[in-house]
Design an enzyme around this catalytic site. Structure first.
Site, PDB file in Angstrom:
ATOM      1  N   GLU A 218      21.471 -32.342   6.182  1.00  0.00           N
ATOM      2  CA  GLU A 218      20.847 -32.503   4.863  1.00  0.00           C
ATOM      3  C   GLU A 218      19.610 -31.633   4.693  1.00  0.00           C
ATOM      4  OE1 GLU A 218      22.264 -36.812   3.348  1.00  0.00           O
ATOM      5  OE2 GLU A 218      20.803 -36.869   4.964  1.00  0.00           O
TER       6      GLU A 218
ATOM      7  N   GLU B 163      29.754 -38.145   7.446  1.00  0.00           N
ATOM      8  CA  GLU B 163      29.262 -39.513   7.241  1.00  0.00           C
ATOM      9  C   GLU B 163      30.165 -40.178   6.211  1.00  0.00           C
ATOM     10  OE1 GLU B 163      25.086 -39.790   6.291  1.00  0.00           O
ATOM     11  OE2 GLU B 163      24.545 -38.290   7.805  1.00  0.00           O
TER      12      GLU B 163
END
Length: 1018
Positions: free
Chosen positions: A462, A529
């Site tokens: 991220e 994820e």
């Protein structure tokens, strides 16, 4: 040689200064002076641990620190003590802080990278005095800091040694010019904020300090500083090739040679060769026929024994490095291990301990690795930083596929409250951040490169996208072509699509994944994820695992996440509890968002693991009356190490169990014939359960451990409707109460209360609070993420208050029915009718009809709830279990009989919420410890859902911590015709799938029976 460098605090906010005098990264191999010790894996005899008690001074910012503490003349004897390894904030200094995406100084300091908040930058000053042990006196002396967060300066005997950033890879320094005989003073100054801190915006607790091991070490006169072992397979995946690259610390002054021997587990030498160094470098290689391969299913490791020899052939240094032969590659757009398409059945894992934070022990790691194996989890992503070396060694040994992720996350620089806003994103395309980011990649790869368990290098997490991260990916490829490269952030900027070798997304819905897979993509798909397991979650996981066999390019995913990041602390009364963000007066904070584990913070399984273990099975079992279909989805493992056990139950009672051998090759299926006793003439509900059990103990489980399970349920010759129970009933209709009296029992209905108010059996009152319609459940974390309270809060109101518009009484031979008709203020067309039919033996049938209304939001639950006295705190179920389950999370549940105390039924989620439900309830007994109480029952063809708890839905709803719940006075019995699923795609807006909701406009009805148990003899 001493390097004259003057340390400067300006380094803390200069991205160009991230290491000063730090040694270059190298492999994490162990070395010895004796081969026998090396082969035995003994403690290293050239290391000296500095773990333990250090003197310590804490300052909230640099301006208030003790500046000259490192000087030899400065006396630190009056300082506090602190344990190393350990976090400063968990040892009484400062406070822990939990934040997710925002930077921890958001709202407190108006800074942008590379600058750091000066007033909010805690400093820890450490001092350790040591005397050099005899075994370290003769050679050079180095110090290794395995993990320091986030930047630190080092002095020895008053002289500056070096500086380093990167919290999660080792920082090592040469102490030889500074060390002396006798007492030495080591001083370390640790800063929580630095340019490195801008790159460490992971979703975790913000700590600082020396939190991993610290040790001194020396090396022999000639030393293999770096070792690169490449154990590969040919195109047939049967022949191995071994390449061993060695680099000496210094150029030898004489002829130095190395000999390698590759030994199998039996100790047989499969390859032996030797050669001399050319300068500092030497590469030895060879081929091995009929090699045994490494995979998570069969993690076969060879021992590579390396002998470094002087000119006379005398041993200088001995190294034993475990080697696993495997080949991981993209083949026809699929990720393949040893030629077979891989499916990652993975989980993201933080290093965490509820008392010591990210300082975790060998015992913690052993518990974790065994849990992964016992739960059919075959892969782990080291979210979002490199782990301790031991973790990779365990993954090699036990068999776990690893995505090794470098220490990079800059979430708060480009995403604000969920919105993508990269105006000041780092590292992006900024060349000023190139070297510091690449250094983190180098530090990880060079240390970890020899672990066969690592299949993929990850460029971090991220951090948006850009040239800097693309450069990192290309460096990974140029340095190591035996692995693939992962990075999810290209999803936000496809100009940098080449960064990742696979399409990786977070929390994509199954429909989105299918859309990608149906678009003729160039890359295989991976969910780095998915299944955000916050609180009561993991509903609908089967929709992802069902894609595995539907789309070859769907190659699995990694659940977020493994363990709750919760810290044990004490409330104001001195009682321990599990704390989350904000509980330490830490601001800003993201509160309980750290509670996403399929394992509780104290390393106990949550009920969610029941579903995960089932859906991640490599072996599928479909039992039938004459045979069991076994589908072996393993890539390499057969079934020779497993025993097939199958059991027959009637109404939950075991009728027989049998065990047989089964032979199913990898990627095949077989039908195993079975013979079961005939059930003809014995009506009832039967279930066949089949299990695969370990024949012998493994490293991770005992013999007999169940690794796969399947079940089928069928009804034989349904029983004829039972005759109406005998017994005389007397009805007394008063002005307010309607009493139904029978032998040994009294049932009272109140026209005023509008409900059943008393069930008195042989003088025992079973009803503490009357039954009432319930439409609300204590909001789960996922419910809160979908704003259930805002969108469906009318059902909360309807549950608290209703208007009984009619009470009716009907009598027939042997039965009396009292009915209540309810209306609700939230909609004039909404009504519920509940009818209680009392029979002559005291059994009560409860029938509820819900008449829906258009325009209302979906119901969370349709139930009837009442209270019993808390003495009735024992339960026995014949239902789906044994752990809690919901309509979208019941694949891992099985039909059976199990017992729990009421206190054990609610799950220990970080924030109190709906939990403990069971679906498919045929019967449940709620009794006191003497066995007296009530039974709730329903037919197998129309089972109900039940929740038994010490707390009401509303008490749970309004408690933020377990200690806020009231003292227990009741057992709350909730019987539902239906409850919505719990969901789990994410916890910030993903709805429960439509098929697992309860539309408000439909009509529903359900019924169950209440009867007494254990009263006849009392």
């Amino acid at each position: 040689m001493k390097l004259a460098v003057t340390p400067s605090l300006s380094w803390l906010e200069d991205p160009g200064v991230f290491k000063v005098n730090r040694l270059e990264a190298h492999s994490d191999h162990r070395y010895y002076s004796d081969m026998a010790k090396a082969e035995a894996g003994a403690p290293m005899d050239m290391r000296y641990s500095l773990n333990g008690s250090w003197k310590f001074s804490y300052a909230p910012n640099p301006a208030s620190r003790v500046e000259p503490f490192f000087a030899e003349s400065y006396n630190c004897s009056a300082w506090d003590s602190i344990q190393v390894p350990g976090h400063i904030q968990l040892q009484g200094f400062g406070r822990p802080q939990y934040v997710n995406t925002m930077y921890p100084w958001d709202g407190l300091s108006d800074v942008r990278p590379p600058h750091i908040p000066q007033e909010h930058n805690p400093v820890g000053s450490y001092v350790k005095e040591f005397r050099l042990p005899a075994n370290l006196e003769d050679g050079p002396l180095y110090i290794s800091f395995q993990g320091v967060e986030s930047a630190f300066y080092v002095w020895l005997n008053g002289e500056f040694v070096g500086y380093a950033e990167d919290s999660f890879t080792p920082s090592e320094f040469d102490l030889t010019p500074y060390v002396r005989t006798g007492k030495n003073k080591l001083a370390v100054e640790v800063y929580q904020r630095s340019t490195g801190g801008w790159l460490e915006d992971q979703d975790f607790w913000r700590f600082s300090g020396i939190f991993r091991d610290v040790y001194l070490y020396t090396v022999p006169k000639q030393h293999i500083r770096d070792l690169a072992v490449l154990a590969e397979l040919d195109d047939t995946y049967t022949q191995g090739s071994l390449s061993v690259q060695m680099q000496l610390l210094d150029t030898p002054q004489e002829n130095v040679r190395a000999r390698i021997e590759l030994k199998d587990k039996a100790g047989q030498v499969r390859l032996s060769t030797e050669g001399g160094f050319s300068g500092r470098e030497l590469t030895l290689s060879g081929d091995i026929a009929d090699v045994l391969t490494w995979s998570a299913e069969n993690p076969y490791l060879y021992s590579l024994c390396i002998s470094l020899l002087d000119a006379q052939g005398k041993l200088i240094e001995a190294i034993v490095q475990k080697a696993g032969f495997r080949r991981f590659e993209l083949k026809n757009k699929l990720m393949c291990i040893n030629g077979k398409r891989i499916v990652f059945k993975g989980v993201n894992r933080h290093e965490f301990n509820c008392r010591t934070g990210r300082t975790i022990t060998r015992e913690d790691m052993l518990w974790d690795i065994r849990t992964l194996k016992r739960s059919n989890i075959n892969a782990v992503r080291t979210s979002h930083y490199p782990n301790q070396t031991l973790w990779y060694e365990l993954c090699d040994e036990y068999g776990i596929y690893v995505i090794d992720e470098m220490n990079l996350e800059t979430h708060g620089s480009w995403q604000k409250m969920g919105a993508v806003e990269p105006s000041w994103n780092i590292p992006g395309n900024d060349p000023n951040w190139h070297d510091i980011v690449l250094d983190r990649a180098e530090s990880m790869l060079e240390r970890d490169k020899n672990h066969p368990s690592i299949l993929i290098w990850s460029c971090g997490n991220e951090s948006y996208a850009g040239q800097v991260i693309l450069d990192v990916a290309n460096w990974f490829r140029s340095r190591d072509n035996s692995r693939l490269v992962h990075y999810e952030g290209v999803f936000y900027d496809r100009n940098y699509n080449a960064t990742s070798d696979m399409e990786s997304r977070m929390y994509a819905k199954p429909a989105d994944i299918e859309e990608y897979l149906n678009s003729n993509p160039d890359k295989p798909y991976l969910s780095c994820e998915y299944m955000h397991a916050m609180g009561n979650s993991v509903g609908g996981m089967h929709k992802y695992t069902e894609l595995e066999n539907k789309y070859p390019m769907y190659q699995g995913g990694f659940i977020w996440d493994y363990i709750d990041q919760s810290i044990i602390t004490k409330d104001r009364y001195g009682r321990e509890y599990f704390a989350y963000g904000g509980d330490f007066q830490d601001r800003p904070t993201d509160y309980s968002f750290c509670g996403n584990g399929i394992v509780y913070a104290d390393r106990q399984w949550t009920p969610k693991m029941q579903e995960v273990k089932f859906l991640y099975q490599n072996y599928k079992l479909e039992p039938g009356k004459t045979g069991i279909r076994l589908i072996n989805e393993s890539l390499f493992a057969g079934t020779g190490h497993l025993a097939l056990e199958y059991r027959l139950y009637r109404e939950g009672e075991l009728l027989g169990a049998w065990t047989t051998d089964v032979n199913a090759a990898p990627q095949s299926e077989v039908l195993v014939p079975v013979e079961l006793p005939q059930a003809d003439g014995n009506p009832g509900e039967y279930s066949i359960q089949a299990s695969l059990l370990l024949k012998d103990a493994e490293l991770w489980a005992e013999a007999g451990y169940e690794i796969a399970f399947g079940e089928s349920v069928f009804v034989v010759q349904e029983e004829a409707e039972a005759e109406q129970p005998a017994g005389q009933l007397k009805v007394v209709e008063g002005d307010v109460q309607i009493g139904v009296l029978g032998e040994g029992f009294t049932v009272l209905f109140s026209k005023q209360a509008g409900s059943l108010v008393s069930l008195n059996i042989h003088g025992r009152e079973m009803i503490a609070a009357p039954p009432a319609p319930l439409f609300w459940r204590a909001a789960t974390d996922n419910d809160k993420g979908t704003n259930l309270g805002y969108n469906a809060g009318c059902w909360y109101a309807a549950s608290l208050s209703r208007k009984c518009v009619e009470v009716s009484l009907a009598q027939e031979e042997g039965a009396v029915t009292v009915s209540f008709d309810y209306r609700f203020s939230i909609h004039s067309g909404l009504s519920v009718q509940t009818a209680y039919t009392v029979y002559g033996d005291g059994k009560v049938r409860v029938h509820t009809r819900y008449n829906g209304a258009a325009g209302l939001p979906d119901l969370p639950i349709l139930a009837l709830s009442f209270k019993m006295p808390a003495d009735y705190d024992q339960t026995e179920w014949y239902a789906m279990g044994p752990e809690e389950n919901y309509i979208d999370r019941a694949y891992g549940a099985r039909l059976g009989v199990f017992s729990r105390s009421v206190q054990e039924l609610p799950s220990r989620y970080l924030v109190p919420q709906e939990s403990g439900n069971r679906t498919g309830v045929r019967r449940v007994k709620i009794t006191d410890k003497s066995g007296v109480g009530l039974q709730i029952s329903a037919p197998a063809t129309a089972p109900v859902e039940c929740n038994l708890s010490p707390y009401t839905a509303f008490e749970l709803e309004h408690a933020s911590h377990a200690f806020e719940l009231p003292v227990v006075h009741y057992t709350v019995v909730t019987v539902a015709g239906r409850q919505m699923g719990v969901g789990g795609d994410d916890s910030w807006g993903a709805p429960v799938y439509k098929e697992y909701t309860i539309p408000a406009e439909q009509s529903l009805e359900y019924e169950f029976f209440i009867s007494s148990v254990g009263t006849e003899e009392k």
